[in-house]
Write a protein that holds these residues in place. Structure first.
Motif, PDB file in Angstrom:
ATOM      1  N   VAL A  25       0.790  -1.138  -0.112  1.00  0.00           N
ATOM      2  CA  VAL A  25       0.066   0.006  -0.042  1.00  0.00           C
ATOM      3  C   VAL A  25       0.825   1.271  -0.030  1.00  0.00           C
ATOM      4  N   ASN A  26       1.754   1.255   0.922  1.00  0.00           N
ATOM      5  CA  ASN A  26       2.945   2.438   0.927  1.00  0.00           C
ATOM      6  C   ASN A  26       3.652   2.674  -0.538  1.00  0.00           C
ATOM      7  N   LEU A  27       3.838   1.577  -1.057  1.00  0.00           N
ATOM      8  CA  LEU A  27       4.772   1.608  -2.315  1.00  0.00           C
ATOM      9  C   LEU A  27       3.996   2.310  -3.363  1.00  0.00           C
ATOM     10  N   LEU A  28       2.666   2.037  -3.280  1.00  0.00           N
ATOM     11  CA  LEU A  28       1.682   2.616  -4.528  1.00  0.00           C
ATOM     12  C   LEU A  28       1.079   3.934  -4.084  1.00  0.00           C
ATOM     13  N   GLN A  29       0.802   4.075  -2.931  1.00  0.00           N
ATOM     14  CA  GLN A  29       0.162   5.515  -2.747  1.00  0.00           C
ATOM     15  C   GLN A  29       0.580   6.751  -3.387  1.00  0.00           C
ATOM     16  N   PRO A  30       1.773   7.084  -3.401  1.00  0.00           N
ATOM     17  CA  PRO A  30       2.465   8.063  -4.138  1.00  0.00           C
ATOM     18  C   PRO A  30       1.790   8.095  -5.591  1.00  0.00           C
ATOM     19  N   LEU A  31       1.758   7.023  -6.174  1.00  0.00           N
ATOM     20  CA  LEU A  31       1.257   7.212  -7.532  1.00  0.00           C
ATOM     21  C   LEU A  31       0.076   7.551  -7.825  1.00  0.00           C
ATOM     22  N   LEU A  32      -1.044   7.454  -6.808  1.00  0.00           N
ATOM     23  CA  LEU A  32      -2.441   7.798  -6.947  1.00  0.00           C
ATOM     24  C   LEU A  32      -2.354   9.406  -6.569  1.00  0.00           C
ATOM     25  N   GLN A  33      -1.285   9.970  -5.975  1.00  0.00           N
ATOM     26  CA  GLN A  33      -1.273  11.318  -5.794  1.00  0.00           C
ATOM     27  C   GLN A  33      -0.721  12.220  -6.941  1.00  0.00           C
ATOM     28  N   LEU A  34      -0.053  11.656  -7.793  1.00  0.00           N
ATOM     29  CA  LEU A  34       0.365  12.415  -8.985  1.00  0.00           C
ATOM     30  C   LEU A  34      -0.597  12.793  -9.914  1.00  0.00           C
ATOM     31  N   GLY A  35      -1.714  12.020 -10.265  1.00  0.00           N
ATOM     32  CA  GLY A  35      -2.731  12.440 -11.190  1.00  0.00           C
ATOM     33  C   GLY A  35      -2.414  11.842 -12.442  1.00  0.00           C
ATOM     34  N   SER A  36      -3.130  11.661 -13.553  1.00  0.00           N
ATOM     35  CA  SER A  36      -2.786  11.381 -14.879  1.00  0.00           C
ATOM     36  C   SER A  36      -3.905  11.531 -15.880  1.00  0.00           C
ATOM     37  N   SER A  37      -3.465  11.941 -17.073  1.00  0.00           N
ATOM     38  CA  SER A  37      -4.477  12.024 -17.975  1.00  0.00           C
ATOM     39  C   SER A  37      -5.114  10.564 -18.476  1.00  0.00           C
ATOM     40  N   ASP A  38      -4.161   9.417 -18.142  1.00  0.00           N
ATOM     41  CA  ASP A  38      -4.483   8.378 -18.266  1.00  0.00           C
ATOM     42  C   ASP A  38      -5.186   7.717 -17.349  1.00  0.00           C
ATOM     43  N   LYS A  39      -6.655   7.831 -17.064  1.00  0.00           N
ATOM     44  CA  LYS A  39      -7.511   7.451 -16.068  1.00  0.00           C
ATOM     45  C   LYS A  39      -7.564   5.999 -16.039  1.00  0.00           C
ATOM     46  N   ALA A  40      -7.604   5.104 -17.107  1.00  0.00           N
ATOM     47  CA  ALA A  40      -7.205   3.665 -17.053  1.00  0.00           C
ATOM     48  C   ALA A  40      -6.189   3.257 -16.143  1.00  0.00           C
ATOM     49  N   SER A  41      -4.958   3.841 -16.253  1.00  0.00           N
ATOM     50  CA  SER A  41      -3.836   3.681 -15.544  1.00  0.00           C
ATOM     51  C   SER A  41      -4.246   3.659 -13.915  1.00  0.00           C
ATOM     52  N   LEU A  42      -4.578   5.092 -13.768  1.00  0.00           N
ATOM     53  CA  LEU A  42      -5.086   5.352 -12.190  1.00  0.00           C
ATOM     54  C   LEU A  42      -6.136   4.304 -11.765  1.00  0.00           C
ATOM     55  N   ASP A  43      -7.011   3.897 -12.566  1.00  0.00           N
ATOM     56  CA  ASP A  43      -8.012   2.985 -11.832  1.00  0.00           C
ATOM     57  C   ASP A  43      -7.370   1.576 -11.732  1.00  0.00           C
ATOM     58  N   GLN A  44      -6.264   0.933 -12.638  1.00  0.00           N
ATOM     59  CA  GLN A  44      -5.527  -0.304 -12.331  1.00  0.00           C
ATOM     60  C   GLN A  44      -4.925   0.039 -10.903  1.00  0.00           C
ATOM     61  N   ILE A  45      -4.164   1.188 -10.773  1.00  0.00           N
ATOM     62  CA  ILE A  45      -3.401   1.243  -9.602  1.00  0.00           C
ATOM     63  C   ILE A  45      -4.229   1.254  -8.318  1.00  0.00           C
ATOM     64  N   TRP A  46      -5.205   2.022  -8.512  1.00  0.00           N
ATOM     65  CA  TRP A  46      -6.292   2.211  -7.375  1.00  0.00           C
ATOM     66  C   TRP A  46      -6.734   0.714  -6.957  1.00  0.00           C
ATOM     67  N   ASP A  47      -7.321   0.224  -8.082  1.00  0.00           N
ATOM     68  CA  ASP A  47      -7.682  -1.331  -7.910  1.00  0.00           C
ATOM     69  C   ASP A  47      -6.647  -2.161  -7.017  1.00  0.00           C
ATOM     70  N   ILE A  48      -5.446  -2.175  -7.603  1.00  0.00           N
ATOM     71  CA  ILE A  48      -4.567  -3.105  -6.959  1.00  0.00           C
ATOM     72  C   ILE A  48      -4.282  -2.234  -5.243  1.00  0.00           C
ATOM     73  N   LEU A  49      -4.140  -1.201  -5.127  1.00  0.00           N
ATOM     74  CA  LEU A  49      -4.167  -0.670  -3.720  1.00  0.00           C
ATOM     75  C   LEU A  49      -5.038  -0.862  -2.894  1.00  0.00           C
ATOM     76  N   PHE A  50      -6.368  -0.854  -3.542  1.00  0.00           N
ATOM     77  CA  PHE A  50      -7.517  -1.092  -2.717  1.00  0.00           C
ATOM     78  C   PHE A  50      -7.443  -2.328  -2.346  1.00  0.00           C
ATOM     79  N   ARG A  51      -7.408  -3.362  -2.952  1.00  0.00           N
ATOM     80  CA  ARG A  51      -7.428  -4.882  -2.610  1.00  0.00           C
ATOM     81  C   ARG A  51      -6.342  -5.128  -1.425  1.00  0.00           C
TER      82      ARG A  51
END
Length: 413
Positions: free
Chosen positions: A225-251
């Motif tokens: 969780v702590n490895l991936l959290q910063p990636l979600l704070q960056l934001g991205s024009s590619d919503k699909a990428s953020l959704d994939q990271i969110w799904d992994i982190l949330f699980r």
């Protein structure tokens, strides 16, 4: 979580724990005045003091004591105990140091050689290692079945896990240059490989997983969780990428919280280590932060605040962590019931200085403002692309191995 002593009032329990803790620390500090900092007994003593400091909410002192312990370890030359005993002690100290560095987001002061392998020359599946439940008042006539404890095996795998955590800290703190998507994808792959290679003895059973094994899995999910959290704070024009990271982190956050709940109902509140309280707030915070105020948010809020309230009896650190968690809920605009406010009690009145003493910062949360300047805006999208490349290579290698096995079987037929 440092629960009340059966048959003794809550106030008397807290007073007794405080008296024993202060007496131990006073006598220990006095005994260390003329001690050799490079002797293993001194190194181990400072490590124990570190654990007492963390439990007491004295993070500044804890940081100093674990640093003295690790520096004594790296300077140590002669052997005083058996190789096995020193191996266990050394990796225990280094693991504790890395774990604490990860929770307070500071670079570890004692680097671990990338060539070192935890417990390389030891039998980690010792047959004489047994585990029975701790006894409480009234249990003295009870007979508990003995079972293999796999304590050394657990410690060895924990040391391997924190080797990856150590690298994660260095990547985000800039020791390897600017954070790259490849380095993060490699770290994520190492975390997953660690879990895939975990010995079957340390797997999760339906009902009777050992407490230290449950804690091992909880630490794994906290690390990811702590490895991936910063990636979600960056934001991205590619919503699909953020959704994939969110799904992994949330699980991972959801699984970690489920394991914490399972730990509580299986072993009550008497078997939690202070560092597990940090896992508790990190996992519940992540679950709430990225849940979108769904049903899991209310459950995690209630569970975390009540668990920390129970822990306050024996572990003073739980009070400030509870206040930090409450402050996070306010920032996330998550309402807290009056009943839970009453559960918190005087904790609500803690000031900033009292919080800083716990983990050298007024919050347990990741310092995104320090981490993000060392990253690129499109890092989230690049991470997903790198991870997809890892997955494709892994599948290709798996097919090639299977093809080689099939050819070998044909030749031996």
């Amino acid at each position: 979580m440092g629960g009340q002593i059966e048959g003794v009032s809550l106030e008397d329990t807290q007073a007794a724990i405080f008296f024993l803790r202060e007496q131990f620390m006073a006598q220990t500090k006095n005994a260390l005045n003329d001690a050799d900092p490079e002797k293993m007994t001194t190194i181990q003593t400072y490590a124990v003091m570190f654990l007492v400091d963390v439990a007491s909410g004295k993070g500044l002192e804890a940081t100093a004591h674990i640093r003295v312990s690790t520096e004594g370890l790296t300077a140590k030359r002669s052997k005083e105990q058996s190789s096995e005993a020193e191996d266990v002690a050394a990796w225990g100290v280094l693991t504790a140091h890395t774990a604490w560095s990860g929770f307070i987001f500071q670079k570890p002061t004692a680097p671990v050689s990338p060539l070192a392998h935890p417990f390389e020359h030891m039998d980690t599946k010792q047959s004489h290692d047994v585990w029975v439940p701790y006894k409480q008042l009234g249990d003295k006539d009870s007979v508990f079945p003995q079972r293999p404890g796999y304590t050394i095996l657990t410690i060895a795998e924990q040391a391997k896990l924190y080797r990856i955590v150590h690298e994660t800290i260095l990547v985000y703190c800039g020791s390897h240059g600017r954070v790259s998507a490849r380095s993060l994808a490699e770290l994520y792959n190492r975390y997953l490989s660690w879990m895939e290679r975990l010995p079957i003895e340390l797997g999760l059973n339906d009902n009777d997983t050992l407490p230290h094994v449950l804690f091992l899995h909880i630490q794994y999910h906290t690390a990811v969780v702590n490895l991936l959290q910063p990636l979600l704070q960056l934001g991205s024009s590619d919503k699909a990428s953020l959704d994939q990271i969110w799904d992994i982190l949330f699980r991972h956050a959801k699984t970690g919280v489920d394991l914490l709940y399972r730990y509580q109902i299986t072993y009550s509140d008497h078997f939690v280590t202070p560092l597990q309280l940090f896992c508790l707030v990190h996992l519940c915070d992540a679950l709430i932060r990225y849940d979108g105020q769904d049903e899991a948010t209310g459950q995690a809020t209630d569970f975390c605040l009540r668990a920390l309230a129970e822990a306050k009896t024996g572990y003073p650190v739980a009070g400030p962590l509870q206040k930090m968690f409450r402050d996070a809920l306010t920032e996330y605009q998550i309402p807290v019931s009056r009943e839970l406010e009453r559960v918190m009690g005087s904790t609500l009145r803690l000031g900033t200085e009292e919080l800083i003493k716990v983990c050298t910062r007024p919050t347990y949360r990741l310092p995104f403002s320090q981490l993000l300047p060392n990253t690129k805006e499109d890092l989230s999208q690049q991470f997903v692309e790198e991870w997809q490349r890892f997955e494709w290579n892994k599948q290709r290698m798996s097919k090639e191995r299977q093809k080689g096995m099939d050819i070998g079987a044909m030749l031996n037929a």
